[in-house]
Write a protein that holds these residues in place. Structure first.
Motif, PDB file in Angstrom:
ATOM      1  N   SER A 182       0.836  -1.205   0.000  1.00 17.47           N
ATOM      2  CA  SER A 182       0.000   0.000   0.000  1.00 17.47           C
ATOM      3  C   SER A 182       0.869   1.254   0.000  1.00 17.47           C
ATOM      4  CB  SER A 182      -0.917   0.001   1.223  1.00 17.47           C
ATOM      5  OG  SER A 182      -1.762  -1.122   1.230  1.00 17.47           O
ATOM      6  N   PHE A 183       2.000   1.201   0.694  1.00 18.50           N
ATOM      7  CA  PHE A 183       2.913   2.338   0.710  1.00 18.50           C
ATOM      8  C   PHE A 183       3.430   2.616  -0.697  1.00 18.50           C
ATOM      9  CE2 PHE A 183       7.207   4.067   2.382  1.00 18.50           C
ATOM     10  CZ  PHE A 183       6.728   5.358   2.351  1.00 18.50           C
ATOM     11  N   GLU A 184       3.738   1.566  -1.443  1.00 18.48           N
ATOM     12  CA  GLU A 184       4.194   1.764  -2.826  1.00 18.48           C
ATOM     13  C   GLU A 184       3.103   2.424  -3.668  1.00 18.48           C
ATOM     14  OE1 GLU A 184       6.015  -0.674  -6.672  1.00 18.48           O
ATOM     15  OE2 GLU A 184       5.480  -1.773  -4.851  1.00 18.48           O
ATOM     16  N   MET A 185       1.852   1.985  -3.488  1.00 22.56           N
ATOM     17  CA  MET A 185       0.734   2.614  -4.199  1.00 22.56           C
ATOM     18  C   MET A 185       0.712   4.119  -3.917  1.00 22.56           C
ATOM     19  SD  MET A 185      -2.503   0.100  -3.477  1.00 22.56           S
ATOM     20  CE  MET A 185      -2.435  -1.676  -3.712  1.00 22.56           C
ATOM     21  N   PHE A 186       0.847   4.437  -2.631  1.00 22.20           N
ATOM     22  CA  PHE A 186       0.731   5.837  -2.231  1.00 22.20           C
ATOM     23  C   PHE A 186       1.894   6.667  -2.773  1.00 22.20           C
ATOM     24  CE2 PHE A 186       0.931   9.419   0.709  1.00 22.20           C
ATOM     25  CZ  PHE A 186      -0.379   9.860   0.619  1.00 22.20           C
ATOM     26  N   VAL A 187       3.107   6.107  -2.778  1.00 18.94           N
ATOM     27  CA  VAL A 187       4.273   6.817  -3.311  1.00 18.94           C
ATOM     28  C   VAL A 187       4.052   7.141  -4.790  1.00 18.94           C
ATOM     29  CG1 VAL A 187       6.728   6.599  -3.884  1.00 18.94           C
ATOM     30  CG2 VAL A 187       5.899   5.854  -1.648  1.00 18.94           C
ATOM     31  N   VAL A 214       4.017   6.910   9.252  1.00 19.92           N
ATOM     32  CA  VAL A 214       3.258   5.754   9.744  1.00 19.92           C
ATOM     33  C   VAL A 214       3.772   4.470   9.080  1.00 19.92           C
ATOM     34  CG1 VAL A 214       0.975   4.698   9.906  1.00 19.92           C
ATOM     35  CG2 VAL A 214       1.222   7.166  10.235  1.00 19.92           C
ATOM     36  N   ALA A 215       4.059   4.543   7.793  1.00 20.80           N
ATOM     37  CA  ALA A 215       4.539   3.360   7.073  1.00 20.80           C
ATOM     38  C   ALA A 215       5.879   2.877   7.608  1.00 20.80           C
ATOM     39  CB  ALA A 215       4.649   3.672   5.581  1.00 20.80           C
ATOM     40  N   LEU A 216       6.714   3.828   8.079  1.00 21.50           N
ATOM     41  CA  LEU A 216       8.056   3.487   8.571  1.00 21.50           C
ATOM     42  C   LEU A 216       8.148   3.572  10.092  1.00 21.50           C
ATOM     43  CD1 LEU A 216      10.172   5.461   5.915  1.00 21.50           C
ATOM     44  CD2 LEU A 216       9.722   2.992   5.967  1.00 21.50           C
ATOM     45  N   GLN A 227      10.898  -5.338   2.014  1.00 22.01           N
ATOM     46  CA  GLN A 227       9.966  -5.105   0.911  1.00 22.01           C
ATOM     47  C   GLN A 227       9.956  -3.636   0.495  1.00 22.01           C
ATOM     48  OE1 GLN A 227       5.994  -7.040   1.351  1.00 22.01           O
ATOM     49  NE2 GLN A 227       6.868  -8.010   3.150  1.00 22.01           N
ATOM     50  N   ILE A 228       9.994  -2.746   1.494  1.00 24.13           N
ATOM     51  CA  ILE A 228       9.986  -1.316   1.192  1.00 24.13           C
ATOM     52  C   ILE A 228      11.273  -0.923   0.471  1.00 24.13           C
ATOM     53  CG2 ILE A 228      10.022   0.999   2.223  1.00 24.13           C
ATOM     54  CD1 ILE A 228       8.166  -0.102   4.413  1.00 24.13           C
ATOM     55  N   THR A 249      14.434   7.629  -3.292  1.00 21.03           N
ATOM     56  CA  THR A 249      15.791   7.616  -2.726  1.00 21.03           C
ATOM     57  C   THR A 249      15.748   7.924  -1.240  1.00 21.03           C
ATOM     58  OG1 THR A 249      16.777   8.281  -4.838  1.00 21.03           O
ATOM     59  CG2 THR A 249      18.087   8.651  -2.855  1.00 21.03           C
ATOM     60  N   ALA A 250      14.954   8.919  -0.856  1.00 18.66           N
ATOM     61  CA  ALA A 250      14.835   9.280   0.561  1.00 18.66           C
ATOM     62  C   ALA A 250      14.276   8.119   1.376  1.00 18.66           C
ATOM     63  CB  ALA A 250      13.942  10.513   0.708  1.00 18.66           C
ATOM     64  N   ILE A 251      13.305   7.398   0.818  1.00 17.17           N
ATOM     65  CA  ILE A 251      12.737   6.238   1.514  1.00 17.17           C
ATOM     66  C   ILE A 251      13.788   5.151   1.675  1.00 17.17           C
ATOM     67  CG2 ILE A 251      11.053   4.361   1.366  1.00 17.17           C
ATOM     68  CD1 ILE A 251       9.244   6.332  -0.203  1.00 17.17           C
ATOM     69  N   ALA A 252      14.509   4.846   0.603  1.00 20.22           N
ATOM     70  CA  ALA A 252      15.518   3.782   0.641  1.00 20.22           C
ATOM     71  C   ALA A 252      16.614   4.093   1.655  1.00 20.22           C
ATOM     72  CB  ALA A 252      16.120   3.583  -0.752  1.00 20.22           C
ATOM     73  N   ILE A 253      17.066   5.341   1.698  1.00 21.06           N
ATOM     74  CA  ILE A 253      18.101   5.729   2.665  1.00 21.06           C
ATOM     75  C   ILE A 253      17.563   5.589   4.089  1.00 21.06           C
ATOM     76  CG2 ILE A 253      19.506   7.646   3.519  1.00 21.06           C
ATOM     77  CD1 ILE A 253      20.559   6.536   0.931  1.00 21.06           C
ATOM     78  N   SER A 254      16.311   6.002   4.295  1.00 23.57           N
ATOM     79  CA  SER A 254      15.696   5.892   5.617  1.00 23.57           C
ATOM     80  C   SER A 254      15.649   4.431   6.071  1.00 23.57           C
ATOM     81  CB  SER A 254      14.290   6.486   5.587  1.00 23.57           C
ATOM     82  OG  SER A 254      13.648   6.344   6.826  1.00 23.57           O
ATOM     83  N   VAL A 255      15.317   3.526   5.147  1.00 21.47           N
ATOM     84  CA  VAL A 255      15.257   2.100   5.475  1.00 21.47           C
ATOM     85  C   VAL A 255      16.644   1.561   5.803  1.00 21.47           C
ATOM     86  CG1 VAL A 255      14.786  -0.178   4.512  1.00 21.47           C
ATOM     87  CG2 VAL A 255      13.154   1.663   4.162  1.00 21.47           C
TER      88      VAL A 255
END
Length: 384
Positions: A182-187, A214-216, A227-228, A249-255
């Motif tokens: 669902s997070f991917e859908m929203f992105v 919330v997703a993270l 998965q994220i 990129t910001a999401i991937a770095i955060s993960v």
């Protein structure tokens, strides 16, 4: 009723018309019922309401069927009192023909709005599970999308503590409020290509920061982070969409900084998404001061990152030696890998020094402050 009121006012109908003593007595009674009877009641009552929706019944039939008004009243009270009576039947609702069609959305969203009054996370869970996919699948009119967005905007604005509540309860029925898919859908909805931007895009952008949080949210499982990282590392390659690339990129770095083990997943995906890998490496180099403490918080974390950089360099060298068609990306990646490896190897490591500073100060210095003291000390080539 549904034609005349906006959702912000519709949510209080018909509860606002009921005397408070009567409402409280009714709530007390509902709370005495076995919970397992309520989900069945929600389906029964909403089926009854929607069977003759939207107003195809003759006037004389309406006048002889006043019980439907009572059904609305009791359904609203039940959903506010026990929100999970709705969340537990969402799958049933998605599968039943009675609930299909955009003409049914006003009643369904009204039901979700009632549940959100009792529990904000129940409202967001319902939105993500049921309404978000409708927008992604492009099976909604602009009016329907507006109503769907009104609901999630109302969840965030109706309670000043909404952010804290949702971050403290990121899981429901063993499922994340915003699972990775669902997070991917929203992105993707938040960062469409410039030519695909529509009126609703700005509204998705406005709620994106909180939904990303919330997703993270903390305590997310390693599998969910994996998965994220997988989808965000693919989107970080750009695909002709700079806004999507930057957001991913910001999401991937955060993960990566949240769970260093995701570097192992990156190693698997490295060559498959080379452009994205180059973007992530460049971002780590440019923002190293912001991320170094998290990436080297322990000796095992430091070793994990070092191992990934060494593996990346081996892949780069092999590709360049074999004469790939476009070696420039591998060369650019290799430069970043060298810089990161060098920074990880400097001195005795930031994590042990941080621990030393905190211990020397009797534990009263925060890690961030200790990090700053170490940086200043190193810049003066002394440490005492």
């Amino acid at each position: 009723m549904f034609e005349e009121y906006p959702l912000s006012k519709l949510i209080d109908v018909p509860i606002s018309l009921i005397p408070k003593p009567l409402y409280e007595k009714s709530i007390d009674f509902i709370n005495t019922l076995p919970f397992d009877t309520l989900p069945a009641f929600v389906l029964w009552s909403s089926d009854l309401i929607l069977t003759e929706w939207p107003g195809v019944v003759k006037v004389e039939q309406r006048n002889s069927n006043k019980s439907k008004v009572a059904t609305f009243v009791v359904l609203a009270m039940a959903l506010r009192t026990q929100p999970d009576a709705l969340t537990l039947v969402l799958t049933n609702m998605k599968e039943r023909p009675t609930y299909q069609g955009q003409d049914k959305l006003p009643v369904i969203i009204w039901m979700m709005a009632q549940a959100s009054q009792g529990d904000l996370s129940a409202g967001l869970f319902s939105w993500v599970q049921t309404l978000l996919p409708l927008v992604v699948n492009e099976c909604c009119s602009s009016q329907a999308i507006d109503l769907i967005l009104q609901f999630v905007e109302m969840i965030f604005s109706s309670n000043p503590e909404a952010r804290a509540v949702l971050l403290n309860e990121p899981v429901r029925h063993g499922v994340r409020l915003i699972p990775p898919c669902s997070f991917e859908m929203f992105v993707r909805l938040t960062f469409p290509t410039p030519s695909a931007r529509v009126e609703s895009t700005q509204r998705f952008e406005a709620i994106y920061p909180l939904l990303k949080e919330v997703a993270l949210a903390p305590d997310i499982s390693a599998n969910a982070l994996k998965q994220i990282f997988t989808f965000s590392s693919k989107l970080a390659g750009g695909q002709g969409n700079p806004a999507l690339a930057n957001g991913a990129t910001a999401i991937a770095i955060s993960v990566l900084t949240q769970n260093v083990d995701c570097f192992k997943q990156w190693d698997v995906l490295y060559k498959e998404n080379l452009e994205a890998s180059v973007a992530l490496l460049n971002e780590l180099v440019d923002e190293w001061k912001d991320h170094s403490l998290k990436l080297s918080s322990s000796s095992s974390d430091t070793l994990t990152v070092k191992h990934a950089m060494n593996s990346f360099r081996m892949k780069n060298e092999k590709a360049i030696t074999e004469g790939v068609a476009n070696p420039s990306l591998y060369k650019e990646a290799d430069q970043s890998c060298k810089l990161i490896s060098r920074r990880l190897s400097r001195g005795i490591g930031i994590a042990p020094l941080t621990a030393m500073v905190i211990a020397a100060a009797g534990g009263v210095v925060e890690a961030g402050a200790a990090h700053a003291l170490i940086y200043l000390a190193r810049s003066k080539k002394s440490f005492s």
